[in-house]
Design an enzyme around this catalytic site. Structure first.
Site, short mmCIF file in Angstrom:
data_model
loop_
_atom_site.label_atom_id
_atom_site.label_comp_id
_atom_site.label_asym_id
_atom_site.label_seq_id
_atom_site.Cartn_x
_atom_site.Cartn_y
_atom_site.Cartn_z
N LYS A 227 -12.24 -0.10 0.50
CA LYS A 227 -11.42 0.64 -0.46
C LYS A 227 -12.14 0.71 -1.81
CE LYS A 227 -7.12 -0.04 2.04
NZ LYS A 227 -7.73 -0.54 3.29
N HIS B 26 -5.61 -3.86 -1.47
CA HIS B 26 -5.40 -2.84 -2.50
C HIS B 26 -5.38 -3.42 -3.91
CE1 HIS B 26 -4.58 0.69 0.06
NE2 HIS B 26 -4.17 -0.22 0.92
N SER C 4 0.78 -1.23 0.00
CA SER C 4 0.00 0.00 0.00
C SER C 4 0.82 1.28 0.00
CB SER C 4 -0.95 0.01 1.21
OG SER C 4 -0.22 -0.03 2.42
#
Length: 396
Positions: free
Chosen positions: A243, A213, A185
């Site tokens: 996310k 991610h 990340s």
């Protein structure tokens, strides 16, 4: 407050501020979109992990409102005591289809997934091979398991092979697991999953990938494991719903027997109430949208490539990112904090990331171009970067 606590807090907070390591948390006065308002002023938002812009998507809002009307605002209790709602089962079925696995289990956060899944399978008689740059939640999950933690150099497959061989041949451990982020990340690089899977097969390692991610970003949205076609080789696929999916929560996807075990032995599932019906419904809708169309994913990559190339052409150090995560590496902590503050003053919201999130001396401003940004927004941000970078002598 006790005197000893007062002294501890005062001394350590002062020390953090003096080192440029104290992070001020801003109040955002608008929804978390590509433009946000802070202290009454609009800023181009480059700090959000809302990759696809779904956190404010009207279709997710409607799904959440419909769920509230049908199911209420809370799950009521832990699912093992009070039963499970259909809305949670639908989320898990959708996630399993999305990740290409037999089953999935949802948790209250991505952090909880790592606390839950690692300790449910690994114990003091086992060993875990962990990439040195793995996320804090993985590190804490490993500690909680009480297994022997063996760190290998970041994405160094020769080191992983050596460590795996030594651990395997020692005969000291009942089980050995290898854990990695799918996408790291802070730097934006991608784990070498094909090589990891090969080493795992050679030494009979349990494989564990945290794709927080990667989901919604790689593999046309289905994630890092799908990008490499390794759904059958990776035992644990971990992800977050906060996310790219734009809501809140987390999940583990894998074989049905694994998910059955986590439902009876993972402590956050057993002892913490499930996410709200609204969150479960909104997350389900987001995953369905991602499965139906790659339009948002394609827009994300177009914007990311455009922004990264613009910063690189200006002379900024953006590291070796292979994903939309775009670090602008400054180095010294106080300089990094000052750079971020100047960007803020010029209308760009891009927070400084310093120790302990990244190693000392590698401070950076971490940028997240999303599918929701327009080219006009990105051009304005680049112009501010150029102005502040030249002003501070970071670029020529």
């Amino acid at each position: 407050m006790s005197k000893v606590l007062q002294q501890f807090l005062t001394e350590n907070l002062t020390d953090l501020r003096n080192q440029g390591l104290y992070n001020e948390i801003d109040t955002v006065e608008t929804p978390n979109g590509p433009i946000i308002s802070v202290k009454g002023k609009e800023h181009i938002n480059l700090s959000s992990n809302n990759y696809l812009g779904l956190a404010t998507d009207e279709r997710l809002r409607e799904a959440a409102l419909d769920a509230i009307r049908k199911w209420g605002v809370g799950a009521g209790a832990v699912r093992t005591i009070n039963g499970t709602l259909e809305v949670h089962e639908k989320l898990e079925e959708t996630l399993a289809a999305f990740k290409g696995t037999e089953a999935a289990i949802s948790f209250q956060s991505g952090f909880n997934c790592n606390m839950a899944a690692i300790s449910a399978v690994m114990d003091k008689n086992d060993a875990i091979l962990s990439d040195e740059l793995n996320h804090a939640s993985i590190i804490d999950g490993c500690r909680l398991s009480r297994a022997k933690i063996i760190r290998f150099n970041h994405s160094d497959m020769d080191d992983l092979r050596r460590q795996a061989k030594t651990a395997n041949e020692s005969g000291s451990y009942n089980k050995i697991m290898v854990i990695t982020d799918g996408v790291f990340s802070m730097d934006g690089d991608i784990a070498k999953l094909p090589e990891i899977a090969e080493i795992a097969d050679e030494f009979d390692l349990i494989t564990y990938v945290d794709d927080a991610h990667g989901s919604g970003v790689l593999g046309k949205g289905a994630g890092t494991v799908k990008q490499f076609g390794l759904q059958e080789q990776i035992d644990f696929q971990i992800g977050t719903l906060s996310k790219a999916i734009g809501v809140v929560g987390g999940y583990v996807a894998g074989k049905k027997e694994l998910i059955d075990w986590l439902k009876v032995r993972s402590r956050p599932f057993l002892f913490s109430t499930a996410v709200t019906p609204a969150d479960a419904a909104a997350a389900t809708k987001a995953v369905e949208l991602m499965m139906d169309s790659t339009e948002l994913n394609e827009r994300l990559w177009d914007n990311a490539d455009y922004f990264k190339n613009a910063l690189k052409n200006l002379g900024f150090n953006i590291g070796d990112s292979e994903t939309p995560i775009t670090p602008c590496i400054i180095g010294e902590e106080k300089t990094t904090q000052t750079f971020s503050k100047r960007l803020f003053e010029e209308g760009v919201y891009a927070k400084a990331i310093v120790f302990p999130t990244v190693p000392k001396g590698t401070g950076r401003v971490r940028n997240m171009p999303t599918a929701a940004h327009t080219r006009e927004m990105l051009d304005k941000a680049v112009a501010v970067y150029e102005k502040v970078g030249k002003e501070m002598g970071i670029i020529q």
